[in-house]
Structure formats: C-alpha cells, structure tokens
Write a protein that holds these residues in place. Structure first.
Motif, PDB file in Angstrom:
ATOM      1  N   SER A   1       1.347  -1.096   0.429  1.00 43.67           N
ATOM      2  CA  SER A   1      -0.071  -0.223  -0.238  1.00 43.67           C
ATOM      3  C   SER A   1       0.911   1.483   0.058  1.00 43.67           C
ATOM      4  O   SER A   1       2.505   1.647   0.266  1.00 43.67           O
ATOM      5  CB  SER A   1      -1.020   0.161   1.499  1.00 43.67           C
ATOM      6  N   ASP A   2       0.338   2.593  -0.538  1.00 46.51           N
ATOM      7  CA  ASP A   2       0.538   3.650   0.103  1.00 46.51           C
ATOM      8  C   ASP A   2       1.832   3.621   1.310  1.00 46.51           C
ATOM      9  O   ASP A   2       1.656   5.161   1.123  1.00 46.51           O
ATOM     10  CB  ASP A   2      -0.305   4.833  -1.489  1.00 46.51           C
ATOM     11  N   GLN A   3       0.818   2.886   1.983  1.00 41.75           N
ATOM     12  CA  GLN A   3       1.227   4.063   3.638  1.00 41.75           C
ATOM     13  C   GLN A   3       2.561   2.418   4.006  1.00 41.75           C
ATOM     14  O   GLN A   3       2.676   2.602   5.601  1.00 41.75           O
ATOM     15  CB  GLN A   3      -0.417   3.394   3.961  1.00 41.75           C
TER      16      GLN A   3
ATOM     17  N   LYS B   1       2.321   0.442  -5.840  1.00 45.12           N
ATOM     18  CA  LYS B   1       1.718   1.255  -4.324  1.00 45.12           C
ATOM     19  C   LYS B   1       0.597   1.543  -4.863  1.00 45.12           C
ATOM     20  O   LYS B   1      -0.084   2.582  -5.510  1.00 45.12           O
ATOM     21  CB  LYS B   1       2.749   2.847  -3.886  1.00 45.12           C
ATOM     22  N   ILE B   2      -0.053   0.686  -3.708  1.00 44.97           N
ATOM     23  CA  ILE B   2      -1.755   0.099  -3.833  1.00 44.97           C
ATOM     24  C   ILE B   2      -2.471   1.541  -3.242  1.00 44.97           C
ATOM     25  O   ILE B   2      -2.071   1.745  -1.865  1.00 44.97           O
ATOM     26  CB  ILE B   2      -2.563  -0.620  -3.524  1.00 44.97           C
ATOM     27  N   SER B   3      -3.489   2.424  -4.226  1.00 47.89           N
ATOM     28  CA  SER B   3      -3.729   3.416  -2.931  1.00 47.89           C
ATOM     29  C   SER B   3      -4.789   2.492  -1.617  1.00 47.89           C
ATOM     30  O   SER B   3      -5.234   1.550  -1.327  1.00 47.89           O
ATOM     31  CB  SER B   3      -4.841   4.353  -3.554  1.00 47.89           C
ATOM     32  N   THR B   4      -5.272   3.707  -0.672  1.00 42.86           N
ATOM     33  CA  THR B   4      -5.184   3.382   1.024  1.00 42.86           C
ATOM     34  C   THR B   4      -7.077   3.794   1.020  1.00 42.86           C
ATOM     35  O   THR B   4      -7.143   5.040  -0.308  1.00 42.86           O
ATOM     36  CB  THR B   4      -4.715   3.030   1.585  1.00 42.86           C
ATOM     37  N   ASP B   5      -8.009   3.480   1.401  1.00 38.94           N
ATOM     38  CA  ASP B   5      -9.287   3.788   1.750  1.00 38.94           C
ATOM     39  C   ASP B   5      -9.112   5.634   2.996  1.00 38.94           C
ATOM     40  O   ASP B   5      -7.638   5.484   3.390  1.00 38.94           O
ATOM     41  CB  ASP B   5     -10.126   2.952   2.252  1.00 38.94           C
TER      42      ASP B   5
ATOM     43  N   TYR C   1      -7.247   4.432   5.865  1.00 42.21           N
ATOM     44  CA  TYR C   1      -5.149   4.168   5.154  1.00 42.21           C
ATOM     45  C   TYR C   1      -5.072   2.206   5.380  1.00 42.21           C
ATOM     46  O   TYR C   1      -4.195   2.156   5.756  1.00 42.21           O
ATOM     47  CB  TYR C   1      -4.590   5.036   5.793  1.00 42.21           C
TER      48      TYR C   1
ATOM     49  N   ASN D   1      -6.616  -0.577  -0.483  1.00 38.52           N
ATOM     50  CA  ASN D   1      -7.245  -1.057  -1.686  1.00 38.52           C
ATOM     51  C   ASN D   1      -7.254  -2.445  -2.019  1.00 38.52           C
ATOM     52  O   ASN D   1      -6.594  -2.325  -3.491  1.00 38.52           O
ATOM     53  CB  ASN D   1      -7.842   0.059  -2.817  1.00 38.52           C
TER      54      ASN D   1
ATOM     55  N   GLU E   1      -8.324  -2.515  -6.371  1.00 44.66           N
ATOM     56  CA  GLU E   1      -7.015  -1.701  -6.836  1.00 44.66           C
ATOM     57  C   GLU E   1      -5.954  -3.073  -7.036  1.00 44.66           C
ATOM     58  O   GLU E   1      -5.182  -3.563  -7.951  1.00 44.66           O
ATOM     59  CB  GLU E   1      -7.130  -0.645  -6.590  1.00 44.66           C
TER      60      GLU E   1
ATOM     61  N   ASN F   1      -3.268  12.792   3.472  1.00 44.25           N
ATOM     62  CA  ASN F   1      -4.004  13.720   2.337  1.00 44.25           C
ATOM     63  C   ASN F   1      -3.403  14.917   2.150  1.00 44.25           C
ATOM     64  O   ASN F   1      -3.947  16.291   1.835  1.00 44.25           O
ATOM     65  CB  ASN F   1      -5.422  13.534   2.481  1.00 44.25           C
TER      66      ASN F   1
END
Length: 463
Positions: A169-171, A192-196, A199, A202, A205, A426
């Motif tokens: 993830s991007d975190q 890096k996969i985005s998060t909700d 955080y 996803n 995705e 964010n």
C-alpha cells in the motif's frame, strides 16, 4: 570480578533517567553537542573515574529522554530495567553466534525466542525465523526469501528477469522501498496501491493491478500487508490479501513490526484475521514488547534455501554445520536473543499484554480529551496506539492552517517538555503521537494535554 562490580556501581550512580518535568530532546543545542564531543583521538589511557566523569558531563546532559512518558515520537518503544541489565550481560560475555560451535547458546536461545515470539502473537505455526537489527532488515530479508522461493537457482544465476513486481500500500513502511534498491529490484518495481479513508489498502485496486501486470508479462512476486502502519496504525484486510496472494501464487508478507503484538487483546484480535495465512511476518520486540534496541524478528513457516555454502575458514570438519548466518546478511551474530528472553521471562506474556492494553487505553483517553476542543481535528480514528490530529480554526484557510500546525510542531521541539513529531495525511500536516511506554500513567497524559493546549494558544497568536 570485584573490579568490574566496582566500575559498574560507579556507572549506575551517575545514571540520570528522568520521567517528568525535564527536557526531552536536545536537538536545539546542535553546536553545543558538536563542540562538547568533538575532541581529538585519545592517544593515552584515561583512568576510569575521569572517564566516567567525562561521560557524566559530556554525554549524559545531551541524551534524549526516550524512556520518559513525555516522549511520544515515531514508534520508539520504551525499554525496561531488565532490558538494560540484559544489555550489560550481553556485552560482558560478548558471544558471537557466527557458527553454532562458537556459541551454541546464542543459536539455541535465538531459536527458542523465535518460537516464543510466534506464540506471543498467537501464530505458533511461524516457528522458524531469525532475529535482526530492525524492521528494515526483516522486511528486506522477507523479500529476499520470496526471491529464493520463486527462483531456486538465484544463488548462482541471479534473477532471470527484470519484470518482477512487488505490491504494497502507499502507507507501507519506507524500508520496503529501500529494500527494493538494496536487492537490485529497483524502486520502479514496487507498486504502491492506494488506501481508503482509514488508510487500509484497496484490495480491489490491488487485484486489478496484478491482472494488468500479468497481462503485460510481469511476474507478481510478493504482496506486503500491514498490521499497524507507521503513519496511523492502520491494519490492512489481511484475509483478503491472503486470498489474492493465493490466487496469483505470490509470497505473502505481513509487516507487523509495530502492531501485531496487539493481536493478544481479545477486543482487537479479529482485526488481524488472515495473518495465519502469511508466508512471513515482521515483528519488532523493540517496539511493542518493550525490549531495548535493536531487536526485530522475521518469522516464517519455512525458510527457503537462499545461501548454501561454507567457506573453508568456517568448516569445523564435522557434520555439525548449523549456522544462523546462512540465512542472513551478517556473519557476526550478537546475542540478541538474551534481552528478549529475559524480558519475556521477567514480565510474562500476560503482563506485556497489559502494557499494550494500557497504551491503547491512554491514547484513547487523550483522543477523547482532544475531541472536546473545538480547535482540534482528529484523523483518522485511532486503531492502535497512534493518534494523528491537527489544529484548526474557522477563521483560517488551509494555507494558514498548515502554517499553524508546522509552527506548533516547531514550538514542541523548542519547548522540549514533551516530544512528538508530525506527518502528512492527504497532503495536510498532522501532529502524530505514539504511546509505547509501560510506565506512562494518566497523569502523564494530562500533562501532555496541558502542553498541547499551551502550544495551540501560543501558535494561534502568530498566524
């Protein structure tokens, strides 16, 4: 022996471990620090009393009070007295487990401690592994073993293709991206996969990206899930990640360096559902198990053969060739297991679990107190023992709000009566507090709250 006892007692007499009402950091005094320690190389011996006196006046005044309950930065776990004693014993006996015969107890105690850690996190099937310096090394080794598993001839022939993809993830902790560089895979091979909004990764995705990469001829190597991110303490949907990993035949690694010990708490256990399906797990006893630095652990269900040779100078000409160093980068292997063994025996798993529960209780207490204040915004809700918040005002635009929070962080560093750091969520600046100290009490949190309010009142006047 009498001599070392006398020396040790003199050293103990000057220890100055403070808890409250003291300066936590000394970053403001950089020039003083440099001038105080920047001396010429000693050419002649110094008597012990003079040496201790130099330490007392040159080093101790500049030490950060990382064990203070007013220290709440990064994910710096607080050590304990038994951990400090363990470090002394380790240094005195100076064991080196580079080879089993050189220090059998180093090898055997490490295997036992690895087993205990797996039992502590309620995942006893992860009964193989090794202790490392920190989560960065453990995560690097996890990717290393995923390569060994996917490419059995890698030891001799290297990686046959540069079309490898690693997913996180991007975190995910920056150590994963650093590992991509050190292992020669390159940062561009990390997806890096985005998060909700909480955080968490996803997963939809993630699966779409894996399908797309496979169609383009890439090989999905490893999926890395988070069991307590560094930024916010977010826990990914580990069960769903395990299903995706199984579906696409990848290695599944969980970075639980910080958060996974919380699995012992019944009220949180369900959040870690799916951890048992991982291939490897990182846990840092020097974070939420209150062991002194450096102490990380990489746990595995089985260890792929990654390096399989013995140089002539390490051949003991017998059938006994067990070497922990066969699986790690370092040949030298310090007696890292001792401080974990002593800590677990001294406190027991149940009391350490109570320490963890207290950290979570106190962070939630602070969160509730901050929520009452109309100039504080908390985001996201705390899942473990990390709290992110920022100062706001209806009279400020976003640019001014950013300045307010950057200034507040600067004032916290300059004030030095409490210490925590900031982050970005964010693209907005937030202050970030981590609780991981078995000695922190509610009165300490009240003191921190008082200081936070003082910082706001001072900062808002300057915007």
């Amino acid at each position: 022996m009498k001599s070392i006892k006398d020396k040790l007692l003199k050293a103990i007499d000057i220890l100055d471990i403070k808890s409250t009402n003291c300066e936590i950091t000394h970053s403001k005094d950089l020039n003083k620090l440099i001038n105080q320690i920047n001396k010429q190389l000693p050419k002649r011996p110094l008597d012990y009393d003079s040496l201790i006196n130099d330490f007392k006046h040159q080093i101790i005044p500049l030490l950060n009070q990382n064990t203070s309950p007013n220290y709440a930065a990064y994910i710096t776990g607080s050590s304990t007295e038994i951990g400090a004693i363990a470090e002394f014993i380790k240094g005195y006996y100076n064991q080196n487990g580079l080879k089993w015969i050189n220090s059998p107890i180093t090898s055997e105690l490490e295997k036992l401690v690895v087993k205990w850690i797996s039992e502590f996190i309620l995942l006893p099937n992860f009964n193989h592994g090794m202790l490392t310096t920190g989560g960065s090394m453990s995560n690097l080794l996890a990717i290393h073993f995923s390569l060994a598993n996917a490419y059995p001839n890698r030891e001799y022939n290297g990686i046959p293709s540069d079309k490898i993809k690693v997913y996180s993830s991007d975190q995910t902790h920056s150590s994963v991206e650093r590992a991509m560089v050190f292992l020669g895979l390159g940062r561009n091979s990390l997806v890096k996969i985005s998060t909700d909004k909480s955080y968490k990764v996803n997963t939809e995705e993630l699966e779409k990206r894996i399908k797309s990469d496979k169609a383009s001829g890439y090989t999905p190597l490893i999926i890395i899930g988070n069991a307590g991110t560094t930024n916010t303490g977010a826990i990914d949907n580990l069960l769903e990640l395990s299903k995706i990993s199984n579906k696409y035949n990848t290695w599944f690694h969980i970075d639980g360096a910080y958060g996974l010990p919380a699995i012992r708490l019944k009220k949180l256990r369900a959040r870690f559902h799916g951890a048992s399906f991982a291939d490897s797990i990182t846990v840092n006893p020097h974070k939420w198990m209150y062991v002194p630095f450096e102490a990380s652990c990489l746990l595995l269900k089985k260890i792929p053969i990654a390096i399989n040779f013995t140089p002539d100078y390490l051949d003991d000409f017998s059938s006994e060739q067990r070497m922990i160093s066969d699986q790690t980068i370092e040949l030298t292997k310090e007696f890292r297991a001792l401080k974990i063994w002593l800590t677990l025996k001294y406190y027991g798993a149940d009391q350490i679990s109570q320490f963890i529960e207290n950290d979570i209780f106190l962070i939630n207490y602070l969160s509730k107190k901050l929520k009452i204040l109309d100039f504080v915004e908390i985001h996201p809700e705390s899942e473990l023992s990390i709290l992110c918040f920022r100062f706001i005002s209806e009279n400020l635009n976003e640019t001014q709000t950013e300045r307010l929070n950057i200034l507040s962080l600067k004032l916290i560093k300059e004030n030095r009566s409490i210490f925590f750091t900031g982050t970005r969520l964010n693209n907005k600046v937030y202050m970030r507090i981590f609780f991981g100290n078995p000695n922190r009490k509610k009165k300490d949190v009240k003191f921190m709250l008082k200081k936070i309010i003082e910082v706001y009142n001072h900062s808002i006047k300057q915007i």
